[in-house]
Design a protein around this motif. Structure first.
Motif, short mmCIF file in Angstrom:
data_model
loop_
_atom_site.label_atom_id
_atom_site.label_comp_id
_atom_site.label_asym_id
_atom_site.label_seq_id
_atom_site.Cartn_x
_atom_site.Cartn_y
_atom_site.Cartn_z
N TYR A 86 0.81 -1.21 0.00
CA TYR A 86 0.00 0.00 0.00
C TYR A 86 0.85 1.27 0.00
O TYR A 86 0.37 2.34 -0.39
CB TYR A 86 -0.95 -0.02 1.21
CG TYR A 86 -1.79 -1.27 1.25
CD1 TYR A 86 -2.84 -1.46 0.34
CD2 TYR A 86 -1.50 -2.30 2.14
CE1 TYR A 86 -3.59 -2.63 0.34
CE2 TYR A 86 -2.25 -3.46 2.16
CZ TYR A 86 -3.29 -3.62 1.25
OH TYR A 86 -4.02 -4.78 1.26
N THR A 87 2.09 1.18 0.43
CA THR A 87 2.98 2.35 0.41
C THR A 87 3.99 2.28 -0.73
O THR A 87 4.59 3.29 -1.08
CB THR A 87 3.75 2.46 1.73
OG1 THR A 87 4.58 1.31 1.91
CG2 THR A 87 2.80 2.59 2.91
N ASP A 88 4.19 1.10 -1.29
CA ASP A 88 5.17 0.87 -2.35
C ASP A 88 4.55 -0.13 -3.33
O ASP A 88 4.73 -1.34 -3.19
CB ASP A 88 6.46 0.30 -1.73
CG ASP A 88 7.69 0.60 -2.56
OD1 ASP A 88 7.55 1.09 -3.69
OD2 ASP A 88 8.81 0.32 -2.08
N PRO A 89 3.77 0.36 -4.31
CA PRO A 89 2.89 -0.50 -5.11
C PRO A 89 3.54 -1.69 -5.81
O PRO A 89 2.86 -2.69 -6.07
CB PRO A 89 2.29 0.48 -6.13
CG PRO A 89 2.32 1.79 -5.43
CD PRO A 89 3.59 1.78 -4.63
N ASN A 114 10.92 -1.92 -9.12
CA ASN A 114 11.14 -0.52 -8.78
C ASN A 114 10.53 -0.24 -7.41
O ASN A 114 9.43 0.29 -7.29
CB ASN A 114 10.52 0.38 -9.84
CG ASN A 114 10.77 1.85 -9.56
OD1 ASN A 114 11.76 2.21 -8.90
ND2 ASN A 114 9.88 2.71 -10.04
N ILE A 115 11.26 -0.63 -6.36
CA ILE A 115 10.81 -0.45 -4.99
C ILE A 115 11.93 0.16 -4.16
O ILE A 115 13.06 0.30 -4.63
CB ILE A 115 10.38 -1.80 -4.35
CG1 ILE A 115 11.58 -2.76 -4.31
CG2 ILE A 115 9.20 -2.41 -5.10
CD1 ILE A 115 11.31 -4.05 -3.55
N ASN A 116 11.62 0.53 -2.94
CA ASN A 116 12.65 0.95 -2.00
C ASN A 116 13.49 -0.27 -1.64
O ASN A 116 12.96 -1.28 -1.16
CB ASN A 116 12.00 1.55 -0.75
CG ASN A 116 13.01 2.15 0.21
OD1 ASN A 116 14.02 1.54 0.55
ND2 ASN A 116 12.72 3.34 0.69
N HIS A 117 14.80 -0.21 -1.86
CA HIS A 117 15.68 -1.34 -1.63
C HIS A 117 16.62 -1.12 -0.44
O HIS A 117 17.67 -1.75 -0.34
CB HIS A 117 16.52 -1.62 -2.88
CG HIS A 117 15.77 -2.23 -4.01
ND1 HIS A 117 15.39 -3.56 -4.03
CD2 HIS A 117 15.32 -1.69 -5.17
CE1 HIS A 117 14.75 -3.81 -5.17
NE2 HIS A 117 14.69 -2.70 -5.87
N GLY A 118 16.24 -0.23 0.48
CA GLY A 118 17.11 0.06 1.61
C GLY A 118 17.28 -1.11 2.58
O GLY A 118 16.52 -2.09 2.54
#
Length: 274
Positions: A86-89, A114-118
């Protein structure tokens, strides 16, 4: 790409900072959690990380997990990101992560998205199940059917090799009629509906356990409400008072160190930035 000792220690330091903030939020809003899996072993056996470990896992009952999903995005500091679908589709795991911005810990399984990869910690929901063993088994396989399709279609197939890659290709054909959104929603609906139906059940289960032995992760409800503090890297975090039974059910004699050949980090990385 495997981590050097120096890189692993830096990753652990970043993960610890995320866990500290997660714990602060949970205490502030009275959300219950327990350290879990290898993190639980590390706390009990090493008073911190298993020396070669590179991740942190926590478990929460579904109701508290749902509350966290609403609260965390507003409570986390600017350098941390609460990651769910819901925050990173493009993130389709049926459990959530808290990521550290400004870092990259790109797993090969997710490298094509294509997501946050931290750097992250994993937050797993624990779901209520029927007291009836037959009904709870049906629930388990009903959920896992859709979860298998979700993971088959979502995880980077090029990160697999050998028989696993062959099996993944076969399963992708079988699950061709279903898209990722449908599979994710089915997992969510099944878990939420059963949570409502069996909210007074004495049994709960980690429906998102890795591997085919997921029914081993079946616990009494009180394992997630009766908690105590345990030392982890000179900090105090919550752990289930039933930790010994929980760990023995999955790992057997968890106090015994594995062979040297198995004392390695778990994640294979496509990119790392710390």
């Amino acid at each position: 790409m495997k981590l050097s000792d120096a890189q692993r220690k830096r990753v652990q330091e970043d993960e610890l900072q995320i866990l500290i903030k997660f714990d602060e939020i949970c205490r502030k809003f009275n959300l219950k959690y327990t350290l879990a899996a290898g993190t639980m072993i590390g706390a009990v056996r090493h008073k911190g990380f298993i020396p070669w470990d590179d991740d942190i896992d926590v478990y929460m009952l579904r109701n508290d997990f749902n509350k966290l999903r609403k609260i965390a995005p507003m409570e986390l500091p600017e350098n941390m990101f609460y990651q769910s679908h819901y925050t990173d589709p493009e993130y389709y795991y049926p459990f959530d992560k808290i990521r550290l911005d400004g870092t990259i810990f790109k797993e090969t399984f997710l490298a094509n998205h294509n997501i946050n990869h931290g750097v992250f910690i994993d937050v797993f929901p624990i779901d209520s199940i029927s007291n009836n063993k037959c009904k709870s088994t049906i629930q388990f396989y009903h959920y896992r059917f859709y979860r298998l399709g979700l993971m088959t279609k979502y995880i980077n197939i090029e990160a697999r090799s050998g028989k696993r890659k062959t099996l993944a290709n076969i399963l992708r054909v079988l699950y061709l009629p279903f898209n990722l959104d449908y599979l994710y929603k089915k997992c969510e609906i099944i878990a939420q509906q059963k949570e409502s139906r069996y909210k007074n059940s004495k049994w709960v289960r980690n429906l998102n356990s890795v591997g085919s032995d997921g029914m081993k992760e079946t616990y009494h409800h009180y394992a997630f409400t009766k908690l105590e503090f345990i030392e982890f890297e000179k900090n105090k975090f919550y752990i289930s008072k039933d930790y010994d039974a929980m760990l023995r059910a999955i790992y057997g004699n968890y106090m015994k160190l594995p062979p040297k050949s198995e004392q390695v980090t778990r994640h294979d990385l496509a990119e790392l930035k710390l």
